[in-house]
Enzyme design. Structure first.
Site, PDB file in Angstrom:
ATOM      1  N   PHE A  84      28.207   3.888  23.004  1.00 57.64           N
ATOM      2  CA  PHE A  84      29.091   3.571  24.269  1.00 57.64           C
ATOM      3  C   PHE A  84      29.890   5.064  24.443  1.00 57.64           C
ATOM      4  O   PHE A  84      30.310   5.090  26.257  1.00 57.64           O
ATOM      5  CB  PHE A  84      29.125   2.603  25.188  1.00 57.64           C
TER       6      PHE A  84
ATOM      7  N   LYS B 152      18.611   9.141  21.930  1.00 60.55           N
ATOM      8  CA  LYS B 152      18.268   7.244  21.651  1.00 60.55           C
ATOM      9  C   LYS B 152      19.977   7.179  22.647  1.00 60.55           C
ATOM     10  O   LYS B 152      21.106   7.144  21.191  1.00 60.55           O
ATOM     11  CB  LYS B 152      18.735   5.893  21.112  1.00 60.55           C
TER      12      LYS B 152
ATOM     13  N   GLU C 163      22.516   2.061  25.086  1.00 60.17           N
ATOM     14  CA  GLU C 163      21.806   0.985  26.936  1.00 60.17           C
ATOM     15  C   GLU C 163      23.267   0.913  27.765  1.00 60.17           C
ATOM     16  O   GLU C 163      22.407   0.129  28.725  1.00 60.17           O
ATOM     17  CB  GLU C 163      21.271  -0.064  26.196  1.00 60.17           C
ATOM     18  N   ARG C 164      24.242   0.861  26.818  1.00 60.03           N
ATOM     19  CA  ARG C 164      25.226   0.105  27.647  1.00 60.03           C
ATOM     20  C   ARG C 164      25.743   1.634  29.270  1.00 60.03           C
ATOM     21  O   ARG C 164      26.066   1.120  29.930  1.00 60.03           O
ATOM     22  CB  ARG C 164      26.343   0.207  27.554  1.00 60.03           C
TER      23      ARG C 164
ATOM     24  N   SER D  33      28.847   1.339  15.150  1.00 59.46           N
ATOM     25  CA  SER D  33      29.855   0.741  14.715  1.00 59.46           C
ATOM     26  C   SER D  33      28.686   0.484  12.777  1.00 59.46           C
ATOM     27  O   SER D  33      28.056   1.308  13.018  1.00 59.46           O
ATOM     28  CB  SER D  33      29.265  -0.979  15.159  1.00 59.46           C
TER      29      SER D  33
ATOM     30  N   CYS E 270      37.060   6.417  19.330  1.00 59.05           N
ATOM     31  CA  CYS E 270      37.260   6.409  17.269  1.00 59.05           C
ATOM     32  C   CYS E 270      38.265   6.521  16.948  1.00 59.05           C
ATOM     33  O   CYS E 270      38.574   6.867  15.539  1.00 59.05           O
ATOM     34  CB  CYS E 270      35.470   7.237  16.188  1.00 59.05           C
TER      35      CYS E 270
ATOM     36  N   GLU F 277      38.254  -3.582  13.745  1.00 61.41           N
ATOM     37  CA  GLU F 277      38.444  -2.709  14.541  1.00 61.41           C
ATOM     38  C   GLU F 277      38.782  -3.160  15.409  1.00 61.41           C
ATOM     39  O   GLU F 277      37.380  -3.408  16.204  1.00 61.41           O
ATOM     40  CB  GLU F 277      37.474  -1.355  14.673  1.00 61.41           C
TER      41      GLU F 277
HETATM   42  P1  NAD Z   1      27.213   0.365  18.128  1.00 61.80           P
HETATM   43  O1  NAD Z   1      26.877   0.313  17.083  1.00 61.80           O
HETATM   44  O2  NAD Z   1      27.021  -1.079  19.096  1.00 61.80           O
HETATM   45  O3  NAD Z   1      25.851   1.256  18.997  1.00 61.80           O
HETATM   46  C1  NAD Z   1      25.070   2.204  18.589  1.00 61.80           C
HETATM   47  C2  NAD Z   1      24.136   2.884  18.948  1.00 61.80           C
HETATM   48  O4  NAD Z   1      23.660   1.634  17.650  1.00 61.80           O
HETATM   49  C3  NAD Z   1      23.616   2.329  20.636  1.00 61.80           C
HETATM   50  O5  NAD Z   1      22.655   3.287  20.692  1.00 61.80           O
HETATM   51  C4  NAD Z   1      22.497   1.286  20.001  1.00 61.80           C
HETATM   52  O6  NAD Z   1      21.386   1.092  20.838  1.00 61.80           O
HETATM   53  C5  NAD Z   1      22.154   0.928  18.458  1.00 61.80           C
HETATM   54  N1  NAD Z   1      22.505  -0.665  17.407  1.00 61.80           N
HETATM   55  C6  NAD Z   1      23.488  -1.974  18.065  1.00 61.80           C
HETATM   56  N2  NAD Z   1      23.554  -1.874  17.445  1.00 61.80           N
HETATM   57  C7  NAD Z   1      22.536  -1.815  16.698  1.00 61.80           C
HETATM   58  C8  NAD Z   1      21.377  -2.481  15.091  1.00 61.80           C
HETATM   59  N3  NAD Z   1      22.570  -4.174  15.249  1.00 61.80           N
HETATM   60  N4  NAD Z   1      20.611  -2.149  14.648  1.00 61.80           N
HETATM   61  C9  NAD Z   1      20.414  -1.014  15.110  1.00 61.80           C
HETATM   62  N5  NAD Z   1      20.243  -0.439  16.391  1.00 61.80           N
HETATM   63  C10 NAD Z   1      22.185  -0.870  16.674  1.00 61.80           C
HETATM   64  O7  NAD Z   1      28.087   0.807  18.728  1.00 61.80           O
HETATM   65  P2  NAD Z   1      29.349   1.376  19.792  1.00 61.80           P
HETATM   66  O8  NAD Z   1      30.164  -0.133  20.466  1.00 61.80           O
HETATM   67  O9  NAD Z   1      28.292   1.601  21.532  1.00 61.80           O
HETATM   68  O10 NAD Z   1      29.864   2.516  19.494  1.00 61.80           O
HETATM   69  C11 NAD Z   1      31.683   1.852  19.336  1.00 61.80           C
HETATM   70  C12 NAD Z   1      32.172   1.822  17.794  1.00 61.80           C
HETATM   71  O11 NAD Z   1      30.785   3.423  17.072  1.00 61.80           O
HETATM   72  C13 NAD Z   1      33.223   1.998  17.396  1.00 61.80           C
HETATM   73  O12 NAD Z   1      32.873   1.202  15.961  1.00 61.80           O
HETATM   74  C14 NAD Z   1      33.556   3.253  17.438  1.00 61.80           C
HETATM   75  O13 NAD Z   1      34.457   3.525  16.108  1.00 61.80           O
HETATM   76  C15 NAD Z   1      32.394   3.726  16.612  1.00 61.80           C
HETATM   77  N6  NAD Z   1      32.297   5.403  16.792  1.00 61.80           N
HETATM   78  C16 NAD Z   1      32.464   5.894  15.782  1.00 61.80           C
HETATM   79  C17 NAD Z   1      32.537   7.358  15.706  1.00 61.80           C
HETATM   80  C18 NAD Z   1      32.824   8.382  14.484  1.00 61.80           C
HETATM   81  O14 NAD Z   1      32.735   9.531  14.745  1.00 61.80           O
HETATM   82  N7  NAD Z   1      32.962   7.837  13.679  1.00 61.80           N
HETATM   83  C19 NAD Z   1      32.430   8.231  16.763  1.00 61.80           C
HETATM   84  C20 NAD Z   1      32.958   7.279  18.074  1.00 61.80           C
HETATM   85  C21 NAD Z   1      32.713   6.147  18.133  1.00 61.80           C
END
Ligand code: NAD
Length: 518
Positions: A171, A194, A197-198, A247, A302, A401
């Site tokens: 998101f 994809k 969703e937020r 994440s 991130c 984090e």
């Molecule tokens: P998230 O993992 O909750 O969601 C990311 C995607 O995964 C979404 O499209 C979501 O629908 C899907 N998803 C969520 N939970 C899932 C599950 N249990 N099983 C399968 N799919 C799932 O992450 P977020 O909260 O949207 O984003 C924040 C996180 O992203 C932080 O941890 C941040 O550090 C990380 N991030 C990392 C980078 C990088 O380059 N390393 C860059 C940006 C964000």
């Protein structure tokens, strides 16, 4: 009311095909068709994080629709892989111009759904646009290699696309991160995006601009949903590669499942980015940089600086740091004076506040407490003000984090000690140092393990001609999102060895030994 006025402007100014801000549905894009889809049983609400107003709803796409998306993406791939590199380049050039033209529209959608300030949202779009800029050079970037092995033999390797690919996005950068995957398309694959969703709006506008840029139907699809959509992508045999950003938990699932299914996977995960403050740093510049990088985007980056390692007497700079953090204005992202917007959801706010509380409970100190911040006119917003914690590395506020506007300070006696703290952390996304000494900077750069290093640069996100190079616990998989390694991720090599010898020289005897081309 400012927000109502700006929202009204957004609603009346443009009607984008895929997204609506009047509580109606955000659409899937399937083979060029913008559709609510058949038989959607579950919808996910997208609320304005400053007001909780329902903006739009995202479908949990039913299985049959997901299969249809892959069908169309596969058909589109058959043609797109044969499109000339110049045709693909032409689409990228048009997309580049269109994103530039609609920069503000995309940024407004980000402020509305995600909450970051308008200036920051414009940066989100621009960092994505830079990846498109770089992708415009694809005819050069995708070139293979050729070697004249001997006078009549050549070996040539070329890069060819993989097929249907997918990108699963978080998101926090609703424009930049979907655009990180533009190289999938520029190298001749079809891509199923994809979005989170937020906050799916920015991705929808970008998809519409790609259509306007002449991208054939089905080359870019948008699939909405949550865990079931991700599970589908990981298990669908026709999908050849998945790029994930988000994440740790989701990334590990995707890496394990899609990897076990034989897909190419890169997963970019969580982070805890440390910054070292050396006594010889330019105090004003360093403190402002730390404050900006810790609290910008409400800490939901991130590459946010979430841990400050003070070396020697720099711990005495704390009161000044606190003053500068206090000076930031918390509020709605459309207010041009605001520095720190809301967190994405009420649940995120609750989690951040409980991690702040845990610091005190575990023996740390709260030097600046952003809990309970009040924002005039926005009583329902997910706001947490800038917070500064004094902790040690055993505490949860250090280990987790936080992903909020919280800076944790740990002390180190010297540079070696500070580097040791950073290298003991499981993550390796980014790190920074503030110093005026070249020798100190060089030692830091050489010895620190994190993959993206800033020297007097607080958020060292590489430009797209370089690789995104987070490491350790911040990444699973070995290639990169963009840069040369990004091109590697989205393509496979085909190597041809050819022999062209005159007729008379071809009169040879059969031989069963291994050809060595000597
Ligand atoms: P998230 O993992 O909750 O969601 C990311 C995607 O995964 C979404 O499209 C979501 O629908 C899907 N998803 C969520 N939970 C899932 C599950 N249990 N099983 C399968 N799919 C799932 O992450 P977020 O909260 O949207 O984003 C924040 C996180 O992203 C932080 O941890 C941040 O550090 C990380 N991030 C990392 C980078 C990088 O380059 N390393 C860059 C940006 C964000």
């Amino acid at each position: 009311n400012l927000v109502q006025r700006v929202e009204q402007e957004i609603l009346s100014a443009k009607q984008w095909k895929g997204t609506t801000y009047s509580g109606g549905p955000t659409l899937n894009l399937i083979g060029g068709e913008w559709t609510t889809g058949e038989g959607v049983e579950k919808w996910i609400d997208v609320n304005d994080p400053s007001t909780q107003r329902l903006l739009t709803r995202v479908p949990e796409t039913p299985h049959a629709e997901m299969v249809r998306i892959v069908d169309r993406a596969q058909e589109a791939f058959e043609d797109w892989r044969d499109a000339s590199v110049l045709r693909r380049q032409g689409v990228m050039l048009k997309l580049q111009a269109l994103i530039r033209e609609h920069h503000d529209d995309i940024a407004q959608s980000i402020v509305l759904e995600q909450g970051k300030t308008f200036a920051d949202a414009k940066g989100d779009v621009l960092r994505g646009l830079q990846v498109v800029d770089a992708a415009c050079a694809m005819p050069s970037l995708i070139m293979g290699e050729k070697l004249e092995v001997s006078k009549d033999m050549d070996t040539e390797t070329r890069r060819v696309p993989l097929g249907v690919t997918a990108a699963i996005c978080p998101f926090n950068f609703p424009a930049m991160i979907p655009l990180w995957s533009i190289n999938a398309i520029a190298t001749g694959n079809s891509l199923i995006l994809k979005p989170s969703e937020r906050d799916p709006g920015a991705a929808m506008i970008i998809a519409e601009l790609a259509e306007k840029a002449g991208l054939p139907k089905g080359v870019l699809s948008v699939l909405h949903g949550t865990v079931p959509a991700v599970q589908f992508l990981c298990n669908e045999p026709r999908i050849k590669a998945i790029s994930f950003v988000g994440s740790d938990k989701a990334g590990k699932y995707i890496y394990d499942t899609a990897g076990a299914n034989g897909k190419r996977v890169q997963a970019n995960l969580g982070a805890k980015n440390h910054c070292i403050l050396m006594p010889d740093a330019n105090r004003n510049f360093a403190l402002n940089s730390v404050v900006g990088a810790a609290f910008g985007a409400a800490g939901q980056r991130c590459m946010a600086l979430s841990v400050l390692v003070t070396v020697g007497e720099t711990d005495e700079w704390l009161p000044e740091l606190v003053e500068r953090a206090k000076g930031l204005k918390v509020g709605n992202g459309f207010d041009t004076d605001v520095d720190v917007g809301p967190l994405i959801t009420p649940a995120a706010k609750q989690r951040v506040e409980s991690l702040i509380a845990s610091c005190e409970a575990q023996g740390g100190k709260i030097a600046l407490d952003g809990r309970g911040v009040k924002v005039d006119g926005f009583p329902e917003g997910n706001f947490v003000g800038p917070t500064i914690l004094l902790a040690d590395t055993s505490m949860d506020c250090y280990k987790e984090e936080i992903f909020g506007p919280v800076l944790t300070i740990v002390k180190a006696k010297d540079l070696d000690d500070a580097i040791k703290v950073i290298n003991s952390n499981k993550y390796g996304n980014g790190t920074a140092i503030f110093t005026q000494s070249g020798a100190t900077a060089r030692k830091f750069e050489k010895e620190v393990e994190a993959g993206q290093i800033g020297i007097n640069v607080p958020i060292p996100v590489p430009l797209p001609m370089f690789a995104w190079s987070g490491n350790k616990g911040s990444v699973l998989g070995q290639t990169s999102l963009y840069g040369k390694l990004g091109i590697e991720f989205w393509t496979q090599h085909k190597t041809t060895t050819s022999l062209w010898r005159s007729e008379d020289a071809l009169e040879t005897k059969a031989t069963t030994s291994m050809p060595t081309h000597r």
